[in-house]
Design a protein around this motif. Structure first.
Motif, PDB file in Angstrom:
ATOM      1  N   ALA A 168      38.248  23.631 -32.150  1.00 10.16           N
ATOM      2  CA  ALA A 168      38.323  25.207 -31.868  1.00 10.16           C
ATOM      3  C   ALA A 168      37.514  26.147 -31.180  1.00 10.16           C
ATOM      4  N   THR A 169      36.181  25.579 -31.434  1.00  9.34           N
ATOM      5  CA  THR A 169      34.847  26.165 -31.073  1.00  9.34           C
ATOM      6  C   THR A 169      34.863  26.048 -29.586  1.00  9.34           C
ATOM      7  N   VAL A 170      35.108  24.622 -29.170  1.00  7.21           N
ATOM      8  CA  VAL A 170      34.931  24.446 -27.848  1.00  7.21           C
ATOM      9  C   VAL A 170      36.024  25.291 -26.979  1.00  7.21           C
ATOM     10  N   ILE A 171      37.129  25.059 -27.341  1.00  8.54           N
ATOM     11  CA  ILE A 171      38.288  25.533 -26.719  1.00  8.54           C
ATOM     12  C   ILE A 171      38.148  27.251 -26.425  1.00  8.54           C
ATOM     13  N   SER A 172      37.790  27.826 -27.611  1.00  7.65           N
ATOM     14  CA  SER A 172      37.774  29.424 -27.683  1.00  7.65           C
ATOM     15  C   SER A 172      36.601  29.713 -26.387  1.00  7.65           C
ATOM     16  N   LYS A 173      35.390  29.156 -26.240  1.00 11.57           N
ATOM     17  CA  LYS A 173      34.607  29.349 -25.501  1.00 11.57           C
ATOM     18  C   LYS A 173      35.210  29.173 -23.978  1.00 11.57           C
TER      19      LYS A 173
END
Length: 301
Positions: free
Chosen positions: A109-114
Motif C-alpha cells: 500500500a505504501t509503495v503503490i501510493s507513492k
C-alpha cells in the motif's frame, strides 16, 4: 516425515525447520510446533515443495505473515508452508500491479501510493500478506480486496496451481471460496488500480494508517480483529456495551483500546484466547441475542 525432510533438504527448496514453534511466525506470538516448517525460496521451489508433500501424502497448510491466525498450543501436524521472502516479488505496469503472496500488504500500500496509484489506501494499516488478504478478502474503511483484484494464482490442497478470476473467488464479507468450497492459498495476485494525485493518495493512506494506530492496540501481540461484525452491529461496540473491555483469561486480555482485539499480555496460551472467545460469545448471546462468529482463523491440533 524424516524422509520428506531429507528430500526437501536435498532439493534445496529453502528453509526447512523441524518442530519449529509457530509462536515465532504469528503476530499473536502464540502457537506450538509444526512438524516441519518450509519457507520456499522461490516460486519454482514452492512447486517442488508441493510435489514432495503430495508424493508423501503429508498434511499441509500455508501461512503468510501470521496475522489473523491463532495456532493451537499443540501446534500443527504435518508441514507448514510459509510464503515469505521467496514469494514477495512486485511488478508494476501502468495501472496493473502483480504482487507475490508473501508481499507485505502494508508495504505494498505504501509503495503503490507513492507511485500515484489509487485503490489500496484502505490497506495502509492492515498487517499480513497479499496472499492472506486475498484469502480473507481483507478490508477496511469501506473497501476490500474484492474491489481491486483482477485474478489470483492459487495453490490448492492437492498441490495444483491455477489462476482464478475475481468472480471465481466468490468474494463476500471477509470471505472467499478459498476458505470453503475450494481450499487453497493465494501465491500471487494481479490488482487493477487507478492513476490519481500522488499527494492525495498518500495523504488518504496515511490518514487510514494513523487512525488504526490511534484506535487499535498494536503495542501488544495480537491477531487483528477477533470477531466478524454481526452487521448492522459492530463487534467491538457489542463487546464494550457488555462491559467486557479489559476482561482477561490467563495472559489473554480484551484490549482496553479496542474491544474487538484480544492481546497477548506476555504469557498467553491459545487455550487462554479460546476460553476468552467462548466467554465473549456466551455473554453477547445472553445480553443481546447476537451470535458472534470469529474472524480470526483457528488452526492446529
Amino acid at each position: 516425515m524424516e524422509v520428506l525432510e531429507k528430500e526437501l533438504l536435498e532439493a534445496g527448496v529453502g528453509k526447512v525447520l523441524k518442530d519449529e514453534p509457530l509462536a515465532n511466525h504469528t503476530t499473536m506470538k502464540i502457537g506450538g510446533p509444526a512438524d516441519l516448517l518450509v519457507e520456499p525460496s522461490s516460486f519454482d521451489n514452492l512447486k517442488k515443495t508441493m510435489q514432495l508433500i503430495t508424493k508423501h501424502s503429508v498434511k499441509w497448510r500455508a501461512i503468510g505473515r501470521g496475522s489473523n491466525l491463532l495456532v493451537s498450543d499443540k501446534g500443527i501436524q504435518g508441514v507448514v508452508v510459509k510464503l515469505g521472502s521467496g514469494l514477495d516479488h512486485l511488478e508494476v505496469e501502468g495501472e496493473t500491479v502483480t504482487a507475490g503472496g508473501g508481499y507485505s500488504l502494508i508495504k505494498l500500500a505504501t509503495v503503490i501510493s507513492k507511485q500515484g496509484l489509487s485503490g489500496l489506501e484502505f490497506a495502509g494499516g492492515i498487517p499480513g500478506s497479499v496472499g492472506g488478504a486475498v484469502y480473507m478478502n481483507a478490508g477496511a474503511h469501506g473497501s476490500d480486496m474484492s474491489s481491486i483484484l483482477e485474478k489470483a494464482l492459487i495453490l490448492f490442497e492437492d498441490g495444483t496451481i491455477e489462476w482464478l478470476t475475481n468472480e471465481e473467488l466468490e468474494f463476500s464479507y471477509r470471505h472467499s471460496i478459498l476458505q470453503t468450497k475450494r481450499p487453497g492459498i493465494c501465491v500471487a495476485a494481479v490488482l487493477k488500480l487507478k492513476a490519481g494525485s500522488r499527494d492525495e493518495i498518500v495523504a488518504a493512506m496515511q490518514k487510514n494508517k494513523d487512525y488504526r494506530r490511534e484506535t487499535q492496540p498494536w503495542n501488544y501481540p495480537c491477531a487483528g480483529s477477533i470477531f466478524r461484525n454481526p452487521l448492522p452491529n459492530y463487534a467491538g461496540n457489542l463487546i464494550e456495551k457488555a462491559g467486557l473491555k479489559g476482561y482477561s483469561v490467563g495472559g489473554a486480555k480484551i484490549s482496553d483500546q479496542h474491544a474487538n482485539f484480544i492481546v497477548n499480555t506476555g504469557n498467553a496460551t491459545a487455550e487462554d484466547v479460546l476460553n476468552l472467545i467462548e466467554h465473549v460469545k456466551a455473554t453477547i448471546n445472553e445480553k443481546f441475542g447476537v451470535k458472534m462468529q470469529t474472524e480470526v482463523e483457528i488452526v492446529g491440533r
